[in-house]
Design a protein around this motif. Sequence first.
Motif, PDB file in Angstrom:
ATOM      1  N   HIS A   1       0.835  -1.194   0.000  1.00 28.04           N
ATOM      2  CA  HIS A   1       0.000   0.000   0.000  1.00 28.04           C
ATOM      3  C   HIS A   1       0.875   1.251   0.000  1.00 28.04           C
ATOM      4  O   HIS A   1       2.085   1.184   0.254  1.00 28.04           O
ATOM      5  CB  HIS A   1      -0.909   0.022   1.240  1.00 28.04           C
ATOM      6  N   LEU A   2       0.258   2.391  -0.286  1.00 34.67           N
ATOM      7  CA  LEU A   2       0.888   3.678  -0.060  1.00 34.67           C
ATOM      8  C   LEU A   2       1.147   3.861   1.432  1.00 34.67           C
ATOM      9  O   LEU A   2       0.420   3.298   2.250  1.00 34.67           O
ATOM     10  CB  LEU A   2      -0.036   4.809  -0.530  1.00 34.67           C
ATOM     11  N   PRO A   3       2.166   4.676   1.815  1.00 30.60           N
ATOM     12  CA  PRO A   3       3.176   5.321   0.972  1.00 30.60           C
ATOM     13  C   PRO A   3       4.338   4.364   0.680  1.00 30.60           C
ATOM     14  O   PRO A   3       4.607   3.438   1.434  1.00 30.60           O
ATOM     15  CB  PRO A   3       3.631   6.499   1.832  1.00 30.60           C
ATOM     16  N   PHE A   4       5.032   4.650  -0.422  1.00 36.11           N
ATOM     17  CA  PHE A   4       6.209   3.875  -0.785  1.00 36.11           C
ATOM     18  C   PHE A   4       7.108   4.755  -1.650  1.00 36.11           C
ATOM     19  O   PHE A   4       6.704   5.822  -2.128  1.00 36.11           O
ATOM     20  CB  PHE A   4       5.833   2.587  -1.535  1.00 36.11           C
ATOM     21  N   THR A   5       8.345   4.295  -1.853  1.00 34.43           N
ATOM     22  CA  THR A   5       9.302   5.032  -2.678  1.00 34.43           C
ATOM     23  C   THR A   5       9.852   4.114  -3.758  1.00 34.43           C
ATOM     24  O   THR A   5      10.292   2.989  -3.471  1.00 34.43           O
ATOM     25  CB  THR A   5      10.466   5.581  -1.828  1.00 34.43           C
ATOM     26  N   VAL A   6       9.793   4.596  -4.998  1.00 35.13           N
ATOM     27  CA  VAL A   6      10.395   3.895  -6.130  1.00 35.13           C
ATOM     28  C   VAL A   6      11.805   4.458  -6.317  1.00 35.13           C
ATOM     29  O   VAL A   6      11.977   5.670  -6.464  1.00 35.13           O
ATOM     30  CB  VAL A   6       9.574   4.087  -7.416  1.00 35.13           C
ATOM     31  N   HIS A   7      12.787   3.595  -6.292  1.00 30.92           N
ATOM     32  CA  HIS A   7      14.179   4.027  -6.415  1.00 30.92           C
ATOM     33  C   HIS A   7      14.605   3.883  -7.884  1.00 30.92           C
ATOM     34  O   HIS A   7      15.113   2.843  -8.320  1.00 30.92           O
ATOM     35  CB  HIS A   7      15.070   3.197  -5.488  1.00 30.92           C
ATOM     36  N   GLY A   8      14.363   4.947  -8.652  1.00 33.57           N
ATOM     37  CA  GLY A   8      14.662   4.923 -10.077  1.00 33.57           C
ATOM     38  C   GLY A   8      16.156   4.930 -10.354  1.00 33.57           C
ATOM     39  O   GLY A   8      16.931   5.576  -9.642  1.00 33.57           O
ATOM     40  N   ARG A   9      16.553   4.232 -11.414  1.00 33.26           N
ATOM     41  CA  ARG A   9      17.966   4.184 -11.836  1.00 33.26           C
ATOM     42  C   ARG A   9      18.145   4.653 -13.275  1.00 33.26           C
ATOM     43  O   ARG A   9      19.173   4.405 -13.889  1.00 33.26           O
ATOM     44  CB  ARG A   9      18.507   2.768 -11.675  1.00 33.26           C
ATOM     45  N   GLY A  10      17.114   5.320 -13.809  1.00 32.72           N
ATOM     46  CA  GLY A  10      17.238   5.871 -15.146  1.00 32.72           C
ATOM     47  C   GLY A  10      16.808   4.944 -16.262  1.00 32.72           C
ATOM     48  O   GLY A  10      16.691   5.365 -17.414  1.00 32.72           O
ATOM     49  N   HIS A  11      16.570   3.688 -15.943  1.00 31.00           N
ATOM     50  CA  HIS A  11      16.128   2.741 -16.970  1.00 31.00           C
ATOM     51  C   HIS A  11      15.530   1.522 -16.286  1.00 31.00           C
ATOM     52  O   HIS A  11      15.744   1.280 -15.094  1.00 31.00           O
ATOM     53  CB  HIS A  11      17.293   2.307 -17.868  1.00 31.00           C
ATOM     54  N   VAL A  12      14.753   0.747 -17.055  1.00 30.71           N
ATOM     55  CA  VAL A  12      14.226  -0.543 -16.596  1.00 30.71           C
ATOM     56  C   VAL A  12      14.616  -1.572 -17.646  1.00 30.71           C
ATOM     57  O   VAL A  12      14.402  -1.355 -18.852  1.00 30.71           O
ATOM     58  CB  VAL A  12      12.693  -0.506 -16.422  1.00 30.71           C
ATOM     59  N   ALA A  13      15.183  -2.672 -17.201  1.00 28.97           N
ATOM     60  CA  ALA A  13      15.729  -3.658 -18.145  1.00 28.97           C
ATOM     61  C   ALA A  13      14.657  -4.299 -19.009  1.00 28.97           C
ATOM     62  O   ALA A  13      14.869  -4.572 -20.188  1.00 28.97           O
ATOM     63  CB  ALA A  13      16.489  -4.737 -17.368  1.00 28.97           C
ATOM     64  N   GLY A  14      13.463  -4.530 -18.457  1.00 22.60           N
ATOM     65  CA  GLY A  14      12.455  -5.300 -19.170  1.00 22.60           C
ATOM     66  C   GLY A  14      12.623  -6.777 -18.877  1.00 22.60           C
ATOM     67  O   GLY A  14      13.362  -7.176 -17.969  1.00 22.60           O
ATOM     68  N   GLY A  15      11.918  -7.609 -19.630  1.00 24.16           N
ATOM     69  CA  GLY A  15      11.967  -9.052 -19.394  1.00 24.16           C
ATOM     70  C   GLY A  15      10.584  -9.613 -19.165  1.00 24.16           C
ATOM     71  O   GLY A  15       9.581  -9.021 -19.569  1.00 24.16           O
TER      72      GLY A  15
END
Length: 445
Positions: A160-174
């Motif tokens: 649930h909220l709240p949470f933090t997404v730690h972005g690294r500038g890209h997502v590998a996919g898969g």
Amino acid sequence: MTSAPASTDLPLWDAPVADGPLEATVEVPGSKSLTNRALVLAALADGPGTLRGALRSRDADLMIAALRSLGATVTEGEAPSTLHVTPGPVTGSTSIDCGLAGTVMRFLPPVAALADGDVRFDGDPEARVRPMQPVLAGLHGLGVRVTGEGDEAGATVPSHLPFTVHGRGHVAGGSVDIDASGSSQFVSALLLAAPRFDRPLTLRHIGTTLPSLPHIEMTVAALREVGVAVDDSRDGIWQVTPGPIAARDLRVEPDLSNAAPFLAAALVAGGTVRVPGWPTSTTQPGAMVPELLERMGGTASLDDGVLSVRGTGEIHGIDVDLRAGGELAPTFAVLAALADSPTRLRGIAHLRGHETDRLAALAAEITRLGGRCEETRDGLVITPRPLHGGVFRTYADHRMATSAALLGLRVPDVQVENVATTAKTLPGFDGIWARMLGRGTEDQD
């Protein structure tokens, strides 16, 4: 006879009773579902784009504010419903207020994963109980780190909220498997951002049911319209190929689900209600409305883009699976409470995770006014009984409020708690409702 008022500190709006048969044309603003999907894709596109006829409501404005905080530029054109969107690099070190908007809290974490830093998500108190785990588990499966707070601080994947997404500038996919039994938004969220992933995304739904499939079809169509390759040839499996998202000049359709209570008013009060701009072909679940209203005793016709619904005041019960259009359930549950025979609404267990537990809320409020509405495993059974006035609580849920107004057309002394909650998707609802009744704006609160 009026029931004792429910305990509430929120303002009450006296729902107007219809004086006689209606003769009205109602202009319905743009679709929230289409507006917020188009905004996300425009913010990730390969150049500037424009949305015309976009919905301007709390949900849409929260999406606009969130995309601005993530690096996009969104400006109004000659009218508030015209939005010019210029993409920018997805930026982190920011916070997003989701309000109570499911499209914001679910569509944007995958976008935030593309950012160059942390993005914190939070929202209204009611939003903190809405399920989030499937989309966050999907991100975790794609190598994106998401951390919770409080009781969920140590969880591998927050629920649930709240949470933090730690972005690294890209997502590998898969490849990733998720259970989207609780909401189709979990699937749409990952699909919308997938064109910007490094590798193709293969997404599998592993749950037992998949509600609101038309909303996923809407997402797939929106992606294809901007040049994204999506393979949905296998049930419950979607593959998105990375590539550019074409900038567009797009006109947004009217919100067909928001039109439902206005069109249903023709059955309750008798007469005719028209909604212009009704599409001949659409991915919106609200496309089900004319057929359902005809099954309940109305007649519907589409002429030159104007949908007309006529009613005599007679309403018949139905047995219907609303899995594909659960957002319509509040409107049809209230219609059922005014019908001449019982109704069963099936396939809508997922409504327990919406703005409120809509099944419990509808059962409680219809019963409060003298009706009989019982929860089942996956829906509601409504048995008509004589109704009386009283306070209809809305639980900060816009569709509860519009449904209460529909009930008040026939039942005197219905007071709607916090009708302003309709601003989530339909600002100025009370004024539009009053004008439908030929009363100008004197009924506004």
